[in-house]
Design a protein around this motif. Structure first.
Motif, mmCIF file in Angstrom:
data_model
loop_
_atom_site.group_PDB
_atom_site.id
_atom_site.type_symbol
_atom_site.label_atom_id
_atom_site.label_comp_id
_atom_site.label_asym_id
_atom_site.label_seq_id
_atom_site.Cartn_x
_atom_site.Cartn_y
_atom_site.Cartn_z
ATOM 1 N N GLY A 107 16.378 -18.017 8.188
ATOM 2 C CA GLY A 107 16.250 -17.933 9.630
ATOM 3 C C GLY A 107 15.479 -19.118 10.181
ATOM 4 O O GLY A 107 14.933 -19.931 9.428
ATOM 5 N N PHE A 108 15.435 -19.243 11.495
ATOM 6 C CA PHE A 108 14.739 -20.368 12.127
ATOM 7 C C PHE A 108 13.250 -20.364 11.816
ATOM 8 O O PHE A 108 12.629 -21.410 11.667
ATOM 9 C CB PHE A 108 14.946 -20.312 13.649
ATOM 10 C CG PHE A 108 16.347 -20.628 14.075
ATOM 11 C CD1 PHE A 108 16.811 -21.942 14.091
ATOM 12 C CD2 PHE A 108 17.219 -19.622 14.447
ATOM 13 C CE1 PHE A 108 18.104 -22.237 14.481
ATOM 14 C CE2 PHE A 108 18.515 -19.912 14.843
ATOM 15 C CZ PHE A 108 18.958 -21.222 14.860
ATOM 16 N N ALA A 109 12.664 -19.179 11.728
ATOM 17 C CA ALA A 109 11.213 -19.077 11.531
ATOM 18 C C ALA A 109 10.802 -19.049 10.067
ATOM 19 O O ALA A 109 9.620 -18.947 9.759
ATOM 20 C CB ALA A 109 10.687 -17.823 12.230
ATOM 21 N N GLY A 110 11.756 -19.137 9.159
ATOM 22 C CA GLY A 110 11.422 -19.095 7.735
ATOM 23 C C GLY A 110 10.885 -17.742 7.304
ATOM 24 O O GLY A 110 9.816 -17.633 6.699
ATOM 25 N N VAL A 111 11.633 -16.688 7.620
ATOM 26 C CA VAL A 111 11.214 -15.327 7.303
ATOM 27 C C VAL A 111 11.242 -15.086 5.799
ATOM 28 O O VAL A 111 12.090 -15.602 5.083
ATOM 29 C CB VAL A 111 12.148 -14.314 8.011
ATOM 30 C CG1 VAL A 111 11.916 -12.897 7.518
ATOM 31 C CG2 VAL A 111 11.947 -14.379 9.510
ATOM 32 N N HIS A 112 10.306 -14.273 5.330
ATOM 33 C CA HIS A 112 10.341 -13.806 3.937
ATOM 34 C C HIS A 112 9.783 -12.384 3.919
ATOM 35 O O HIS A 112 8.581 -12.156 4.034
ATOM 36 C CB HIS A 112 9.533 -14.705 3.009
ATOM 37 C CG HIS A 112 9.699 -14.314 1.558
ATOM 38 N ND1 HIS A 112 10.723 -14.804 0.775
ATOM 39 C CD2 HIS A 112 8.983 -13.470 0.772
ATOM 40 C CE1 HIS A 112 10.641 -14.282 -0.447
ATOM 41 N NE2 HIS A 112 9.575 -13.473 -0.466
ATOM 42 N N GLN A 113 10.686 -11.414 3.791
ATOM 43 C CA GLN A 113 10.296 -10.012 3.770
ATOM 44 C C GLN A 113 10.905 -9.340 2.544
ATOM 45 O O GLN A 113 11.931 -9.770 2.020
ATOM 46 C CB GLN A 113 10.804 -9.304 5.039
ATOM 47 C CG GLN A 113 10.263 -9.878 6.335
ATOM 48 C CD GLN A 113 10.906 -9.238 7.548
ATOM 49 O OE1 GLN A 113 12.092 -8.940 7.551
ATOM 50 N NE2 GLN A 113 10.123 -9.032 8.595
ATOM 51 N N GLU A 114 10.242 -8.266 2.127
ATOM 52 C CA GLU A 114 10.723 -7.550 0.945
ATOM 53 C C GLU A 114 10.530 -6.051 1.125
ATOM 54 O O GLU A 114 9.513 -5.602 1.672
ATOM 55 C CB GLU A 114 9.963 -8.018 -0.298
ATOM 56 C CG GLU A 114 10.449 -7.402 -1.597
ATOM 57 C CD GLU A 114 9.672 -7.926 -2.802
ATOM 58 O OE1 GLU A 114 8.914 -7.132 -3.409
ATOM 59 O OE2 GLU A 114 9.805 -9.127 -3.106
ATOM 60 N N VAL A 115 11.528 -5.285 0.711
ATOM 61 C CA VAL A 115 11.431 -3.829 0.766
ATOM 62 C C VAL A 115 11.880 -3.272 -0.576
ATOM 63 O O VAL A 115 12.902 -3.692 -1.117
ATOM 64 C CB VAL A 115 12.272 -3.250 1.927
ATOM 65 C CG1 VAL A 115 13.716 -3.711 1.853
ATOM 66 C CG2 VAL A 115 12.214 -1.728 1.953
ATOM 67 N N THR A 116 11.086 -2.329 -1.112
ATOM 68 C CA THR A 116 11.367 -1.739 -2.420
ATOM 69 C C THR A 116 11.361 -0.221 -2.308
ATOM 70 O O THR A 116 10.400 0.374 -1.791
ATOM 71 C CB THR A 116 10.304 -2.161 -3.464
ATOM 72 O OG1 THR A 116 10.267 -3.592 -3.541
ATOM 73 C CG2 THR A 116 10.630 -1.581 -4.829
ATOM 74 N N LEU A 117 12.431 0.391 -2.779
ATOM 75 C CA LEU A 117 12.500 1.856 -2.845
ATOM 76 C C LEU A 117 12.143 2.282 -4.255
ATOM 77 O O LEU A 117 12.768 1.848 -5.227
ATOM 78 C CB LEU A 117 13.912 2.347 -2.490
ATOM 79 C CG LEU A 117 14.140 3.860 -2.596
ATOM 80 C CD1 LEU A 117 13.301 4.617 -1.570
ATOM 81 C CD2 LEU A 117 15.619 4.187 -2.439
ATOM 82 N N ARG A 118 11.131 3.157 -4.382
ATOM 83 C CA ARG A 118 10.654 3.562 -5.706
ATOM 84 C C ARG A 118 11.026 5.008 -6.013
ATOM 85 O O ARG A 118 11.375 5.785 -5.118
ATOM 86 C CB ARG A 118 9.132 3.356 -5.784
ATOM 87 C CG ARG A 118 8.737 1.909 -5.531
ATOM 88 C CD ARG A 118 7.302 1.609 -5.847
ATOM 89 N NE ARG A 118 6.368 2.271 -4.940
ATOM 90 C CZ ARG A 118 5.074 1.934 -4.828
ATOM 91 N NH1 ARG A 118 4.577 0.952 -5.555
ATOM 92 N NH2 ARG A 118 4.281 2.583 -4.003
ATOM 93 N N GLY A 119 10.933 5.340 -7.276
ATOM 94 C CA GLY A 119 11.359 6.651 -7.748
ATOM 95 C C GLY A 119 10.548 7.816 -7.223
ATOM 96 O O GLY A 119 11.007 8.970 -7.276
ATOM 97 N N ASP A 120 9.358 7.566 -6.707
ATOM 98 C CA ASP A 120 8.535 8.653 -6.169
ATOM 99 C C ASP A 120 8.823 8.911 -4.696
ATOM 100 O O ASP A 120 8.126 9.695 -4.051
ATOM 101 C CB ASP A 120 7.042 8.345 -6.375
ATOM 102 C CG ASP A 120 6.608 7.063 -5.680
ATOM 103 O OD1 ASP A 120 7.479 6.370 -5.113
ATOM 104 O OD2 ASP A 120 5.393 6.742 -5.707
ATOM 105 N N GLY A 121 9.847 8.238 -4.156
ATOM 106 C CA GLY A 121 10.213 8.456 -2.768
ATOM 107 C C GLY A 121 9.434 7.624 -1.774
ATOM 108 O O GLY A 121 9.508 7.870 -0.568
ATOM 109 N N THR A 122 8.687 6.638 -2.257
ATOM 110 C CA THR A 122 7.944 5.766 -1.363
ATOM 111 C C THR A 122 8.695 4.451 -1.178
ATOM 112 O O THR A 122 9.499 4.048 -2.017
ATOM 113 C CB THR A 122 6.531 5.466 -1.904
ATOM 114 O OG1 THR A 122 6.643 4.856 -3.194
ATOM 115 C CG2 THR A 122 5.712 6.734 -1.993
ATOM 116 N N VAL A 123 8.407 3.814 -0.061
ATOM 117 C CA VAL A 123 9.015 2.522 0.257
ATOM 118 C C VAL A 123 7.890 1.505 0.433
ATOM 119 O O VAL A 123 6.991 1.688 1.255
ATOM 120 C CB VAL A 123 9.852 2.603 1.548
ATOM 121 C CG1 VAL A 123 10.435 1.234 1.887
ATOM 122 C CG2 VAL A 123 10.971 3.622 1.392
ATOM 123 N N LEU A 124 7.957 0.450 -0.368
ATOM 124 C CA LEU A 124 6.954 -0.609 -0.318
ATOM 125 C C LEU A 124 7.549 -1.807 0.414
ATOM 126 O O LEU A 124 8.614 -2.308 0.040
ATOM 127 C CB LEU A 124 6.546 -1.014 -1.729
ATOM 128 C CG LEU A 124 5.674 -2.268 -1.852
ATOM 129 C CD1 LEU A 124 4.293 -2.025 -1.251
ATOM 130 C CD2 LEU A 124 5.557 -2.692 -3.322
#
Length: 205
Positions: A107-124
C-alpha cells in the motif's frame, strides 16, 4: 297565458343559443361569478378519475412489486458469500495451534499487519503498536474454521499477483501446510471469503 308561455320559452331557447355560440356553459345552481371553464374542467377530471384510478393503482402496485423484488434480490446472499457445499470445520489439535496466519503488507503507507487464529479460539493481531489478543467466540470461531475447511481452497493457486500493479496490498496466508500469496487482483471466491473474515480483526486506521 299561452302567448306569454311561448314567449318565455322562446326567450330561454334564444338565450341558450347565444350562450352556446359564445362558448359559455349554462350551469344550473352554480355560484355567481365562478368561472364556467373551471367547473367544466373539474367535472371532466372527476369523470376521468374512475377510469384512470385503476390504471394508476395498477402501475403503483407494479412499481411496488418491482421494488420489493429488487430489495429481496439485494437482501438475498450471493452464491459467493457462503462456503462451498461440503465445507466442514478444520480440526483443532491443541490450544496453541495456529489455524491460519494472514499477513497484509504494501500500500501507499507501507502497511504491515498480521492476524493469527489459534486453536483456543483467540485471535492475535500485530501491528506497529504491538500485539493484541481477542477471543473470537464460539460462532465466529466455527465460521472461520468452516472457511478454512472449504474444499474450494484446494483449487486456489499459491501465487496470484499482478506484477505490473504498484502499491497494492499483498496478502500472505499460511494454513493447512500451505502458503498463498495474492493481491486480490484475481477472482477467487473461497479465498476472498477467508480474507474478508480475517480482515474484520485487523486494526482500522
Amino acid at each position: 297565458m299561452r302567448v306569454l308561455g311561448g314567449a318565455l320559452l322562446a326567450g330561454v331557447v334564444l338565450a341558450a343559443g347565444v350562450l352556446g355560440s359564445t362558448g359559455c356553459t349554462l350551469t344550473i345552481g352554480e355560484t355567481a361569478g365562478a368561472p364556467a371553464d373551471g367547473a367544466v374542467a373539474t367535472a371532466t377530471a372527476s369523470a376521468a378519475s374512475p377510469s384512470s384510478g385503476p390504471a394508476s393503482a395498477s402501475a403503483s402496485a407494479s412499481a411496488s412489486a418491482s421494488a420489493s423484488a429488487s430489495a429481496s434480490a439485494s437482501a438475498s446472499p450471493s452464491p459467493s458469500s457462503s462456503p462451498s457445499r461440503g465445507a466442514t470445520p478444520v480440526p483443532v489439535r491443541g490450544p496453541d495451534q495456529k489455524l491460519v496466519v494472514m499477513t497484509v503488507s504494501g500500500g501507499f503507507a507501507g502497511v504491515h499487519q498480521e492476524v493469527t487464529l489459534r486453536g483456543d479460539g483467540t485471535v492475535l493481531t500485530r501491528e506497529r503498536g504491538g500485539p493484541v489478543v481477542r477471543r473470537a467466540g464460539a460462532a465466529r470461531f466455527k465460521e472461520l474454521r468452516i472457511l478454512l475447511g472449504d474444499p474450494a481452497l484446494e483449487d486456489v493457486p499459491d501465487f496470484t499477483m499482478n506484477m505490473s500493479a504498484r502499491d497494492m496490498f499483498q496478502y500472505t496466508l499460511q494454513f493447512n501446510g500451505r502458503t498463498i500469496m495474492t493481491d486480490r487482483s484475481s477472482r477467487l471466491p473461497a479465498l476472498e471469503r477467508l480474507i474478508n473474515a480475517l480482515s474484520r480483526w485487523l486494526p482500522r486506521s
